[in-house]
Design a protein around this motif. Structure first.
Motif, PDB file in Angstrom:
ATOM      1  N   ALA A   1      -5.158   6.305  -4.097  1.00  0.00           N
ATOM      2  CA  ALA A   1      -5.617   7.008  -2.900  1.00  0.00           C
ATOM      3  C   ALA A   1      -7.053   7.469  -3.098  1.00  0.00           C
ATOM      4  O   ALA A   1      -7.395   8.035  -4.137  1.00  0.00           O
ATOM      5  CB  ALA A   1      -4.718   8.204  -2.611  1.00  0.00           C
TER       6      ALA A   1
ATOM      7  N   GLU B   1      -7.331   3.709   0.897  1.00  0.00           N
ATOM      8  CA  GLU B   1      -6.734   3.340  -0.372  1.00  0.00           C
ATOM      9  C   GLU B   1      -7.510   2.205  -1.020  1.00  0.00           C
ATOM     10  O   GLU B   1      -8.150   1.406  -0.352  1.00  0.00           O
ATOM     11  CB  GLU B   1      -5.281   2.904  -0.180  1.00  0.00           C
TER      12      GLU B   1
ATOM     13  N   SER C   1       0.840  -1.189   0.000  1.00  0.00           N
ATOM     14  CA  SER C   1       0.000   0.000   0.000  1.00  0.00           C
ATOM     15  C   SER C   1       0.882   1.248   0.000  1.00  0.00           C
ATOM     16  O   SER C   1       2.063   1.200   0.339  1.00  0.00           O
ATOM     17  CB  SER C   1      -0.930   0.004   1.206  1.00  0.00           C
ATOM     18  N   ARG C   2       0.287   2.360  -0.366  1.00  0.00           N
ATOM     19  CA  ARG C   2       1.050   3.603  -0.481  1.00  0.00           C
ATOM     20  C   ARG C   2       1.683   3.990   0.846  1.00  0.00           C
ATOM     21  O   ARG C   2       2.748   4.596   0.891  1.00  0.00           O
ATOM     22  CB  ARG C   2       0.129   4.721  -0.971  1.00  0.00           C
TER      23      ARG C   2
ATOM     24  N   TRP D   1      -2.389   0.576  -6.689  1.00  0.00           N
ATOM     25  CA  TRP D   1      -3.040   1.261  -5.581  1.00  0.00           C
ATOM     26  C   TRP D   1      -3.486   2.660  -6.008  1.00  0.00           C
ATOM     27  O   TRP D   1      -2.836   3.307  -6.830  1.00  0.00           O
ATOM     28  CB  TRP D   1      -2.084   1.397  -4.394  1.00  0.00           C
TER      29      TRP D   1
ATOM     30  N   ASP E   1      -6.132   7.630   6.352  1.00  0.00           N
ATOM     31  CA  ASP E   1      -5.870   7.202   4.983  1.00  0.00           C
ATOM     32  C   ASP E   1      -6.867   6.143   4.514  1.00  0.00           C
ATOM     33  O   ASP E   1      -7.272   5.258   5.282  1.00  0.00           O
ATOM     34  CB  ASP E   1      -4.458   6.622   4.862  1.00  0.00           C
TER      35      ASP E   1
END
Length: 301
Positions: A188, A177, A141-142, A186, A175
């Motif tokens: 956002a 995602e 994930s980011r 991914w 957050d």
């Protein structure tokens, strides 16, 4: 629709192997066979018997049509060991699902098209329908995190909240995602209103609900917010849980959200039900768990 909730492991003073089952029809909790080893910070998912049979190594006789519960979670050796339970025979199976030799606590789990996805400190997937499959890495994930929550909707997995592993000083996250399981990319999405970790995220009626958890300064939460993927917006709902909690579990059954157990300074053993149509919480009339606990695994069967 499911008939029963199955619960294993978690903490009730110390990590446990104990399991119990809740019958919606009888409104009763009953013991079920324990795990082989105690664990906490654990999750579980369900897969079909057909997927297990495709692996061609199941050695215990079991129903060819029943759902199997896959329990995945940390043990003291920090091995992400796996156990598989067959509700139709009320026994654990000898199986070939490989363990993950890394610490995998406080992760999110989702299943899309027979593939189990684990997302948190790092991200992995396993195709349960392939006899030779192993856990393989997917893009992280980011923001690598622990204590996040997630659910699937179509070919996407949505991951919310948690605590940043790169910048612990950021504390609990808002957050949100989205992971595309086809392109493995991914994206956002709009952030939640409330920073939270150690909470639950479920899909109900095409919407995603984030329920309770832990926020800044170790504040236990009773709030719930809902995400609409059509508009990419979150709405914080007015009606809150009766009991603040974190490290609980939640499932959707017959269009209602059931929240079970958790911790708020004490171990919690109650059930609360949320009706998305009326946006009302109900806690009266549900039997208490045999053993209040947190950090456990729960599956609807």
């Amino acid at each position: 629709h499911g008939d029963s909730l199955y619960v294993w492991a978690g903490v009730k003073g110390a990590p446990t192997t104990d399991g119990e089952m809740y019958s919606f029809e009888k409104n009763v909790w009953s013991p079920v066979p324990p795990l082989a080893i105690a664990r906490n910070a654990t999750r579980c998912c369900t897969i079909t018997a057909e997927d297990m049979m495709m692996r061609r190594r199941t050695t215990t006789t079991s129903s060819a049509t029943s759902t199997k519960v896959v329990i995945l979670g940390c043990v003291p050796t920090k091995t992400f060991s796996i156990e598989v339970f067959d509700p139709s025979t009320n026994e654990f199976l000898s199986h070939s699902i490989p363990s993950v030799k890394t610490d995998r606590g406080s992760h999110a789990i989702a299943v899309v098209d027979s593939t189990i996805y684990l997302i948190g400190m790092s991200s992995l997937k396993l195709n349960t329908a392939s006899k030779d499959s192993e856990w393989t890495s997917i893009p992280s994930s980011r923001v690598p995190k622990s204590g996040c929550a997630g659910c699937s909707l179509g070919n996407h997995i949505f991951i919310a909240g948690g605590e940043s592993l790169l910048k612990p000083e950021n504390g609990h996250l808002t957050d949100f995602e989205r992971f595309d399981t086809v392109t493995e990319k991914w994206e956002a999405m709009a952030p939640m209103h409330v920073p939270r970790s150690s909470f639950e995220c479920v899909e109900c009626g095409g919407l995603i609900y984030a329920v309770a958890g832990l926020s800044h300064k170790s504040a236990f939460l009773d709030s719930i917010e809902v995400y609409d993927p059509q508009t990419n917006t979150w709405t914080l709902l007015d009606n809150k849980l009766h009991t603040k909690r974190c490290n609980h579990c939640a499932v959707v059954n017959d269009g209602k959200i059931y929240v079970v157990g958790g911790y708020n300074g004490n171990y919690i053993g109650n059930i609360e039900m949320f009706d998305p149509e009326t946006q009302q919480w109900t806690q009266k009339g549900f039997a208490q768990m045999l053993d209040p606990r947190c950090g456990f695994a729960m599956a609807l069967v």
